[in-house]
Structures are given as C-alpha cells and as structure tokens.
Scaffold this active site. Structure first.
Site, PDB file in Angstrom:
ATOM      1  N   LYS A  13       7.115 -14.412  70.472  1.00 39.81           N
ATOM      2  CA  LYS A  13       7.956 -15.352  71.236  1.00 39.81           C
ATOM      3  C   LYS A  13       7.189 -16.641  71.543  1.00 39.81           C
ATOM      4  O   LYS A  13       7.696 -17.737  71.349  1.00 39.81           O
ATOM      5  CB  LYS A  13       8.417 -14.712  72.564  1.00 39.81           C
ATOM      6  CG  LYS A  13       9.122 -13.392  72.420  1.00 39.81           C
ATOM      7  CD  LYS A  13       9.557 -12.825  73.764  1.00 39.81           C
ATOM      8  CE  LYS A  13       8.430 -12.466  74.693  1.00 39.81           C
ATOM      9  NZ  LYS A  13       7.568 -11.355  74.221  1.00 39.81           N
ATOM     10  N   ARG A  88      13.331 -10.983  82.672  1.00 36.83           N
ATOM     11  CA  ARG A  88      12.771  -9.729  82.174  1.00 36.83           C
ATOM     12  C   ARG A  88      13.388  -8.538  82.874  1.00 36.83           C
ATOM     13  O   ARG A  88      13.023  -7.384  82.581  1.00 36.83           O
ATOM     14  CB  ARG A  88      11.283  -9.737  82.486  1.00 36.83           C
ATOM     15  CG  ARG A  88      10.386  -9.829  81.294  1.00 36.83           C
ATOM     16  CD  ARG A  88       8.981  -9.783  81.831  1.00 36.83           C
ATOM     17  NE  ARG A  88       7.995  -9.527  80.840  1.00 36.83           N
ATOM     18  CZ  ARG A  88       7.336 -10.474  80.189  1.00 36.83           C
ATOM     19  NH1 ARG A  88       7.602 -11.736  80.395  1.00 36.83           N
ATOM     20  NH2 ARG A  88       6.409 -10.129  79.339  1.00 36.83           N
ATOM     21  N   ARG A 122      -4.811 -10.378  68.757  1.00 38.12           N
ATOM     22  CA  ARG A 122      -4.581 -11.719  69.346  1.00 38.12           C
ATOM     23  C   ARG A 122      -5.856 -12.278  69.974  1.00 38.12           C
ATOM     24  O   ARG A 122      -6.588 -11.575  70.669  1.00 38.12           O
ATOM     25  CB  ARG A 122      -3.489 -11.643  70.418  1.00 38.12           C
ATOM     26  CG  ARG A 122      -3.317 -12.998  71.119  1.00 38.12           C
ATOM     27  CD  ARG A 122      -2.039 -13.169  71.850  1.00 38.12           C
ATOM     28  NE  ARG A 122      -1.795 -12.133  72.835  1.00 38.12           N
ATOM     29  CZ  ARG A 122      -0.637 -11.959  73.452  1.00 38.12           C
ATOM     30  NH1 ARG A 122       0.374 -12.749  73.182  1.00 38.12           N
ATOM     31  NH2 ARG A 122      -0.486 -10.991  74.327  1.00 38.12           N
ATOM     32  N   ARG A 155      -7.053 -11.417  75.828  1.00 41.64           N
ATOM     33  CA  ARG A 155      -6.373 -11.263  77.119  1.00 41.64           C
ATOM     34  C   ARG A 155      -6.625  -9.860  77.680  1.00 41.64           C
ATOM     35  O   ARG A 155      -6.614  -8.884  76.941  1.00 41.64           O
ATOM     36  CB  ARG A 155      -4.854 -11.469  76.937  1.00 41.64           C
ATOM     37  CG  ARG A 155      -4.427 -12.916  77.114  1.00 41.64           C
ATOM     38  CD  ARG A 155      -3.012 -13.193  76.707  1.00 41.64           C
ATOM     39  NE  ARG A 155      -2.006 -12.304  77.259  1.00 41.64           N
ATOM     40  CZ  ARG A 155      -0.692 -12.468  77.092  1.00 41.64           C
ATOM     41  NH1 ARG A 155      -0.238 -13.506  76.401  1.00 41.64           N
ATOM     42  NH2 ARG A 155       0.168 -11.621  77.603  1.00 41.64           N
ATOM     43  N   ARG A 166       2.833  -1.970  78.828  1.00 44.82           N
ATOM     44  CA  ARG A 166       3.769  -3.097  78.685  1.00 44.82           C
ATOM     45  C   ARG A 166       4.976  -2.709  77.842  1.00 44.82           C
ATOM     46  O   ARG A 166       6.100  -3.112  78.130  1.00 44.82           O
ATOM     47  CB  ARG A 166       3.050  -4.309  78.082  1.00 44.82           C
ATOM     48  CG  ARG A 166       2.162  -5.002  79.103  1.00 44.82           C
ATOM     49  CD  ARG A 166       1.097  -5.836  78.436  1.00 44.82           C
ATOM     50  NE  ARG A 166       1.635  -7.014  77.793  1.00 44.82           N
ATOM     51  CZ  ARG A 166       0.989  -7.696  76.846  1.00 44.82           C
ATOM     52  NH1 ARG A 166      -0.191  -7.301  76.431  1.00 44.82           N
ATOM     53  NH2 ARG A 166       1.533  -8.773  76.322  1.00 44.82           N
TER      54      ARG A 166
HETATM   55  P1  AP5 Z   1       2.683 -14.134  70.642  1.00 44.59           P
HETATM   56  O1  AP5 Z   1       3.450 -15.292  70.121  1.00 44.59           O
HETATM   57  O2  AP5 Z   1       1.587 -14.384  71.620  1.00 44.59           O
HETATM   58  O3  AP5 Z   1       3.685 -13.013  71.165  1.00 44.59           O
HETATM   59  P2  AP5 Z   1       4.566 -12.966  72.495  1.00 44.59           P
HETATM   60  O4  AP5 Z   1       5.846 -12.339  72.147  1.00 44.59           O
HETATM   61  O5  AP5 Z   1       4.596 -14.309  73.149  1.00 44.59           O
HETATM   62  O6  AP5 Z   1       3.678 -11.937  73.292  1.00 44.59           O
HETATM   63  P3  AP5 Z   1       3.175 -11.903  74.808  1.00 44.59           P
HETATM   64  O7  AP5 Z   1       2.236 -10.741  74.872  1.00 44.59           O
HETATM   65  O8  AP5 Z   1       2.620 -13.221  75.258  1.00 44.59           O
HETATM   66  O9  AP5 Z   1       4.458 -11.605  75.531  1.00 44.59           O
HETATM   67  P4  AP5 Z   1       4.631 -10.876  76.825  1.00 44.59           P
HETATM   68  O10 AP5 Z   1       6.072 -11.014  76.985  1.00 44.59           O
HETATM   69  O11 AP5 Z   1       4.093  -9.516  76.928  1.00 44.59           O
HETATM   70  O12 AP5 Z   1       3.625 -11.658  77.800  1.00 44.59           O
HETATM   71  P5  AP5 Z   1       3.846 -12.854  78.809  1.00 44.59           P
HETATM   72  O13 AP5 Z   1       2.768 -13.821  78.601  1.00 44.59           O
HETATM   73  O14 AP5 Z   1       5.268 -13.313  78.792  1.00 44.59           O
HETATM   74  O15 AP5 Z   1       2.075 -13.359  69.366  1.00 44.59           O
HETATM   75  C1  AP5 Z   1       1.278 -12.202  69.530  1.00 44.59           C
HETATM   76  C2  AP5 Z   1       0.200 -12.189  68.431  1.00 44.59           C
HETATM   77  O16 AP5 Z   1       0.845 -12.079  67.157  1.00 44.59           O
HETATM   78  C3  AP5 Z   1      -0.642 -13.463  68.347  1.00 44.59           C
HETATM   79  O17 AP5 Z   1      -1.953 -13.093  67.963  1.00 44.59           O
HETATM   80  C4  AP5 Z   1       0.023 -14.292  67.261  1.00 44.59           C
HETATM   81  O18 AP5 Z   1      -0.929 -15.124  66.615  1.00 44.59           O
HETATM   82  C5  AP5 Z   1       0.554 -13.208  66.328  1.00 44.59           C
HETATM   83  N1  AP5 Z   1       1.826 -13.578  65.705  1.00 44.59           N
HETATM   84  C6  AP5 Z   1       2.860 -14.231  66.296  1.00 44.59           C
HETATM   85  N2  AP5 Z   1       3.884 -14.370  65.427  1.00 44.59           N
HETATM   86  C7  AP5 Z   1       3.477 -13.746  64.271  1.00 44.59           C
HETATM   87  C8  AP5 Z   1       4.078 -13.534  63.015  1.00 44.59           C
HETATM   88  N3  AP5 Z   1       5.337 -13.981  62.771  1.00 44.59           N
HETATM   89  N4  AP5 Z   1       3.394 -12.844  62.067  1.00 44.59           N
HETATM   90  C9  AP5 Z   1       2.143 -12.376  62.319  1.00 44.59           C
HETATM   91  N5  AP5 Z   1       1.499 -12.558  63.503  1.00 44.59           N
HETATM   92  C10 AP5 Z   1       2.158 -13.232  64.461  1.00 44.59           C
HETATM   93  O19 AP5 Z   1       3.679 -12.097  80.189  1.00 44.59           O
HETATM   94  C11 AP5 Z   1       2.417 -11.567  80.590  1.00 44.59           C
HETATM   95  C12 AP5 Z   1       2.587 -10.827  81.909  1.00 44.59           C
HETATM   96  O20 AP5 Z   1       3.039 -11.743  82.931  1.00 44.59           O
HETATM   97  C13 AP5 Z   1       3.647  -9.713  81.913  1.00 44.59           C
HETATM   98  O21 AP5 Z   1       3.162  -8.485  81.397  1.00 44.59           O
HETATM   99  C14 AP5 Z   1       3.982  -9.649  83.413  1.00 44.59           C
HETATM  100  O22 AP5 Z   1       2.989  -8.968  84.126  1.00 44.59           O
HETATM  101  C15 AP5 Z   1       3.954 -11.112  83.826  1.00 44.59           C
HETATM  102  N6  AP5 Z   1       5.282 -11.725  83.693  1.00 44.59           N
HETATM  103  C16 AP5 Z   1       5.629 -12.706  82.818  1.00 44.59           C
HETATM  104  N7  AP5 Z   1       6.934 -13.009  82.941  1.00 44.59           N
HETATM  105  C17 AP5 Z   1       7.434 -12.211  83.900  1.00 44.59           C
HETATM  106  C18 AP5 Z   1       8.728 -12.032  84.456  1.00 44.59           C
HETATM  107  N8  AP5 Z   1       9.767 -12.736  84.023  1.00 44.59           N
HETATM  108  N9  AP5 Z   1       8.878 -11.091  85.426  1.00 44.59           N
HETATM  109  C19 AP5 Z   1       7.840 -10.373  85.869  1.00 44.59           C
HETATM  110  N10 AP5 Z   1       6.584 -10.477  85.375  1.00 44.59           N
HETATM  111  C20 AP5 Z   1       6.381 -11.391  84.401  1.00 44.59           C
END
Ligand code: AP5
Length: 209
Positions: A13, A88, A122, A155, A166
């Site tokens: 994402k 979420r 990552r 991370r 997660r």
């Molecule tokens: P990446 O693009 O980083 O994936 P992502 O879907 O953004 O993954 P995240 O882990 O960042 O999402 P998340 O939803 O768990 O975490 P968030 O930061 O929102 O890609 C992942 C890897 O794959 C990278 O190495 C990339 O290079 C590679 N890649 C990408 N696309 C690819 C492709 N097409 N092919 C091959 N490789 C690829 O949230 C973190 C924490 O914050 C949560 O766990 C929670 O504690 C808190 N939080 C955030 N939002 C909320 C909310 N709304 N409510 C409550 N808590 C929240």
C-alpha cells in the site's frame, strides 16, 4: 481523487501510494508513518503509541480518528488524498464517513506467504522513509538510501512475532472493511502480487490521470 488503500500489512500500500501521490499530485496520508514520525521525535503521542505499534497491535480508535480529522482539515487534502492504513476498524470507517466522502476503497489482494516474505525483506530509510526490499527493490548500495543517502533500518514491527500478530489483527479487525465498502459499492480489488510498476499501470487504467 479521494481514496482509501486497504489491505494486509506488507501488501504494498505504502509503495503504491507514494507513486500515486507523485503522479496525481495529491498527499499520501499514512497513519503508520505519522505514528512512526512521532516515535522518532519522541513526542507525547510517540511515547504513548510506541509499545503498541512494536507489538503489532492497533492504536486506539479515539487517538487515530482525531489525528486523521486534523490531517484531512489541512489545505493540501481538500482536492484529494490517499489514506493509507486508515480506516482499520469499522468504528474508524464510520467516523471517516462523518468527516469526508471517499470515492473508492482500493483493496490490495495478496496471500499471507507473500506478505511475510515482503515484510521480512523490507528496509526503510531512517531519514526520508523510502521503502526498499532485499529481494524485490534493492538499493544501489546495500544499507544506503538511493534518494538521500540515509541509513536503512528494519522496522521493529517487521520482526517475525510482530508480523504474525499484525496479520491476526488484520483478519479480525480490518478485513471486515472489505465487505463494508463492497456493500457501499465503493470497493475496487487490485491484485497486489505483481511488481509495483505493473500495479501502477493497472491503477492508471482504473483512474486515468
Ligand atoms: P509496503 O509498501 O511498505 O507495504 P504496506 O502495505 O504499506 O505495509 P505496512 O507494513 O507499512 O502496512 P501496515 O498497514 O502494516 O503498517 P502501517 O505503517 O500502516 O511494502 C512492504 C515491502 O514489500 C517493502 O519492502 C516493499 O519494498 C515491498 N514491496 C511493495 N510492493 C511490492 C511489489 N509489488 N512487489 C514486490 N515487493 C513489493 O501501520 C503500522 C502500525 O501503526 C500498525 O500496526 C498500528 O499499530 C498503527 N496504525 C496505523 N494505522 C492505524 C489505524 N488506522 N488504527 C490503529 N492503528 C494504526
């Protein structure tokens, strides 16, 4: 263009949101990134949420909704935005509906094994937060950001125990949003398995610039 990016952790994402933000000139609003910045800067919010995030749990709805409400009120979000990682939970989605009308929820469809593989590889820039991957998106020089020369780090919530938690949290609390937006006829499924360039092409077919 007012979009939500939905999907499991590691679905890609954030990577696609960064490309879309640059191409369509709209802000990429990542709640995870806002929390991580607060943690880096040791703000009161950062100190409150660090342990929760490291353990792979969700921050409370109250805190997160308020943060998004304030962010969406800023000038740059008036014409469009990508909300990455919010909502979420169903209460977050209901609160969002009272703040702004989103046009679509783009659902990143991907299997758990691919998620684990992507998250385990990552690497993130400490300075500019650019994402890399040891398998799929390697930096030119190992451990160093191509864009700004910053050091790359793993991370805390990309450790194996946290990834498992997660995914469990995602299935229980976030996956129900797929049906929620499908019933509202706002859901668009996207296959998140191909390389990000191919996903971007598909995205541009769906949403011409
Ligand atoms: P990446 O693009 O980083 O994936 P992502 O879907 O953004 O993954 P995240 O882990 O960042 O999402 P998340 O939803 O768990 O975490 P968030 O930061 O929102 O890609 C992942 C890897 O794959 C990278 O190495 C990339 O290079 C590679 N890649 C990408 N696309 C690819 C492709 N097409 N092919 C091959 N490789 C690829 O949230 C973190 C924490 O914050 C949560 O766990 C929670 O504690 C808190 N939080 C955030 N939002 C909320 C909310 N709304 N409510 C409550 N808590 C929240």
């Amino acid at each position: 263009m007012k979009l939500i990016f939905l999907g499991p952790p590691g679905a890609g994402k954030g990577t696609l949101a960064a490309l879309v933000a640059e191409t369509y000139k709209i802000p990429h609003i990542s709640t995870g990134e806002i929390f991580r910045e607060a943690i880096r800067e040791k703000t009161p919010l950062g100190l409150k949420v660090q342990a929760i995030i490291d353990a792979g749990q969700l921050v409370s709805d109250d805190i997160t909704i308020e943060l998004v409400r304030e962010r969406l009120a800023k000038g740059d979000a008036q014409k469009g935005f990508i909300l990455d990682g919010f909502p979420r939970t169903i209460p977050q989605a209901e609160a969002l509906a009272g703040i702004v009308a989103v046009e679509h929820a783009v659902n990143f469809d991907i299997a758990d094994e691919a998620v684990v593989e992507r998250l385990s590889g990552r690497r993130v820039c400490k300075v500019c937060s650019q994402n890399y991957n040891t398998l799929y998106m390697k930096p030119k020089k190992e451990g160093v950001c191509d864009k700004c020369g910053g050091d790359l780090y793993i991370r805390e919530d990309d450790k194996v125990e946290s990834i498992t938690k997660r995914l469990e949290v995602y299935r229980k609390q976030t996956a129900p949003l797929i049906d929620y937006y499908r019933k509202k006829e706002k859901l668009i499924d996207i296959d998140a398995k191909p390389a990000s360039g191919i996903i971007m092409e598909k995205f541009q077919e769906l949403f011409p610039v």
